[in-house]
Design an enzyme around this catalytic site. Structure first.
Site, PDB file in Angstrom:
ATOM      1  N   GLU A   1       0.836  -1.210   0.000  1.00  0.00           N
ATOM      2  CA  GLU A   1       0.000   0.000   0.000  1.00  0.00           C
ATOM      3  C   GLU A   1       0.868   1.257   0.000  1.00  0.00           C
ATOM      4  OE1 GLU A   1      -3.304  -0.146   2.740  1.00  0.00           O
ATOM      5  OE2 GLU A   1      -4.290  -1.618   1.468  1.00  0.00           O
TER       6      GLU A   1
ATOM      7  N   GLU B   1      -5.000  -8.020  -2.158  1.00  0.00           N
ATOM      8  CA  GLU B   1      -5.739  -8.139  -0.896  1.00  0.00           C
ATOM      9  C   GLU B   1      -7.202  -7.849  -1.172  1.00  0.00           C
ATOM     10  OE1 GLU B   1      -4.458  -5.734   2.441  1.00  0.00           O
ATOM     11  OE2 GLU B   1      -2.360  -6.216   2.045  1.00  0.00           O
TER      12      GLU B   1
HETATM   13  C1  BG6 Z   1      -4.410  -3.112   4.171  1.00  0.00           C
HETATM   14  C2  BG6 Z   1      -3.107  -3.648   4.675  1.00  0.00           C
HETATM   15  O1  BG6 Z   1      -4.522  -1.792   4.601  1.00  0.00           O
HETATM   16  O2  BG6 Z   1      -5.589  -3.671   4.583  1.00  0.00           O
HETATM   17  C3  BG6 Z   1      -3.226  -4.825   5.632  1.00  0.00           C
HETATM   18  O3  BG6 Z   1      -2.214  -3.941   3.656  1.00  0.00           O
HETATM   19  C4  BG6 Z   1      -4.470  -4.657   6.461  1.00  0.00           C
HETATM   20  O4  BG6 Z   1      -2.061  -4.888   6.373  1.00  0.00           O
HETATM   21  C5  BG6 Z   1      -5.674  -4.691   5.559  1.00  0.00           C
HETATM   22  O5  BG6 Z   1      -4.605  -5.572   7.504  1.00  0.00           O
HETATM   23  C6  BG6 Z   1      -6.985  -4.523   6.303  1.00  0.00           C
HETATM   24  O6  BG6 Z   1      -6.897  -3.429   7.150  1.00  0.00           O
HETATM   25  P1  BG6 Z   1      -7.269  -3.538   8.682  1.00  0.00           P
HETATM   26  O7  BG6 Z   1      -6.908  -2.235   9.230  1.00  0.00           O
HETATM   27  O8  BG6 Z   1      -8.720  -3.819   8.717  1.00  0.00           O
HETATM   28  O9  BG6 Z   1      -6.457  -4.658   9.236  1.00  0.00           O
END
Ligand code: BG6
Length: 476
Positions: free
Chosen positions: A188, A377
């Protein structure tokens, strides 16, 4: 069930700092992730406020002996990786995306030689993946900058850090050239100002320093690609952008223009530089309007131009809206706050679920850049209580995934090159933004609460079986 190409990389994604624990074992140094405390009073739809870091807050967190810091303990993956990777294999994972913790390899960040114990851990872990024929996709820096580099150099706004990162990336690419093919230098990329602590919120020249830090990271990214292609020309490098799609609030032309500016500055800028190798016109104009003067040399710009990424990776969770009305209601969305879209449902953290947004992004990115796309992701977090450790019936997650897979399948059928998908996450872990364990994304439940208590036992959720079947049977 939709069908996907034979070579499609179905997989899962996790990060070292959210799962490994063992934060001070085998000479590991401290990273910025290790100083994020759990806050039981956090406002879940405004976690971004909690992430803000000032110089004083940083100093006091370094000396804090009272708070609980969940990422120091993760879900104990450092000790459970053999069983956890077996779980991934049972799920049918063809590619495992994980990060290497920079501070296991260079504990302070500026050592001359890498820490052998750190390299040994990843060697053992990757070999475990290879036992099951999994591809490995390594994120080199998943919001895990060494604290040593913040204290000694002021973090990424200092050009010295470019060299130190390239020392690190070279060390791991040399070490794992026989076993890792896919790389993402930065997770990110566009959100790094939120967690690297490189630029404090009370810095007088906040924007000047932030954009300088981003420029330095672009150079580090390009140099890593240059070095990497010499180490092994088969290496594939990708972006990883936190892609929050926004829509205009209304059809008023001003809302359209505001949204265009929002998308340019929050996502396209990063793809443009890393994919086309050039600073786009709108960012140059933005620097001019803001009176910023970013130090970039001709040789740095040449390196950026000559070393662009092979594929475009991004994370996708939610969408928001942008508009001119003063009454625009807002909600959380990854590490930003955007307008509420009345047509979408939200998670308990206010993230607006929008599978069609993924279809939009895939078509949009492919038209703009014409490079293979990788959904690095995607997933949904829910609060899931499970006191008697039974199978959680997470039909909402199955529904979420199924709808997002539909969008990917449509895009592929239309001729868009989508090469892989890594679910966030196979196994529950500590939330990046809110440090909670109860923000659960996994298809495997972990018996552990927000304060780290529990047996850490792993239990399949209903979605595990569904996903394993999908991964297996969707391949043509
Ligand atoms: C992204 C990151 O921001 O989203 C992850 O690359 C992160 O590390 C994921 O866990 C979900 O965000 P969160 O804050 O809900 O864990």
């Amino acid at each position: 069930m939709r069908k996907f190409p034979k070579e499609f990389l179905w997989g899962t994604a996790m990060s070292a700092n959210q799962m490994e624990g063992s934060w001070d074992v085998d000479k590991k140094g401290m990273s910025v992730a290790d100083i994020r405390p759990y806050n039981p009073n956090i406002d879940r739809s405004k976690v971004v406020e909690d992430l803000k870091m000032t110089k004083d807050k940083f100093e006091s967190l370094l000396n804090d002996k009272v708070s609980f810091f969940p990422k120091r303990w993760g879900i104990d993956f450092y000790n459970t990786y053999i069983e956890d990777i077996k779980l991934l294999n049972d799920l049918g994972v063809k590619v495992f995306r994980t990060s290497i913790a920079w501070t296991r390899i260079f504990p302070i960040g500026d050592e001359k030689k890498p820490n052998q114990k750190g390299l040994n851990f990843y060697r053992k872990m990757f070999e475990e993946c290879k036992k099951y024929n999994m591809e490995i996709l390594v994120t080199m820096s998943h919001l895990e900058t060494p604290i040593g580099l913040i204290k000694k150099y002021g973090g990424w706004k200092n050009k010295e850090v470019i060299k130190l990162f390239v020392n690190y990336s070279t060390a791991i690419m040399e070490e794992f050239k026989d076993i890792v093919k896919y790389w993402m230098p930065f997770n990110e990329f566009n959100h790094m100002d939120f967690d690297n602590t490189n630029v404090f919120d009370d810095d007088k020249e906040f924007y000047q320093n932030s954009y300088q830090a981003f420029h330095n990271q672009f150079v580090a990214n390009a140099k890593t690609i240059e070095v990497g292609k010499n180490i092994n020309k088969e290496f594939q490098f990708g972006t990883m952008i936190g892609h929050t799609l926004t829509y205009p609030e209304t059809c008023k032309p001003i809302d359209q223009l505001m949204n265009q500016q929002q998308l340019n500055l929050s996502v396209y800028f990063y793809y443009d530089v890393m994919s086309k190798g050039e600073y786009p016109w709108y960012i140059k104009n933005h620097f001019k309007m803001m009176g910023l003067n970013i130090n970039m040399t001709d040789s740095e710009l040449k390196i950026i131009k000559n070393n662009t990424v092979d594929y475009l990776g991004f994370s996708y969770y939610a969408t928001g809206i942008v508009g001119s009305s003063e009454s625009l209601e807002v909600t959380g969305n990854n590490v930003m706050i955007t307008g509420v879209n009345p047509y979408l449902d939200k998670t308990e953290w206010g993230w607006q679920i929008d599978s069609e947004g993924l279809g939009f992004i895939l078509r949009d990115l492919y038209s703009r850049y014409n490079k293979p796309l990788f959904v690095a992701e995607n997933g949904v977090a829910c609060e899931e209580k499970n006191d008697n450790l039974s199978i959680i019936e997470d039909d909402y997650r199955i529904d979420y995934l199924n709808k997002h897979f539909e969008q990917m399948a449509d895009a592929i059928d239309e001729g868009i090159e989508v090469i892989g998908y890594t679910l966030w996450t196979p196994i529950d872990l500590v939330s990046f933004s809110s440090q909670e364990m109860s923000k659960r994304y996994g298809v495997v439940y972990v018996d552990q609460d927000d304060m780290g208590n529990g047996t850490k036992k792993r239990i399949h959720k209903k979605s595990f079986k569904w996903l394993a079947k999908y991964y297996k049977e969707s391949i043509k």
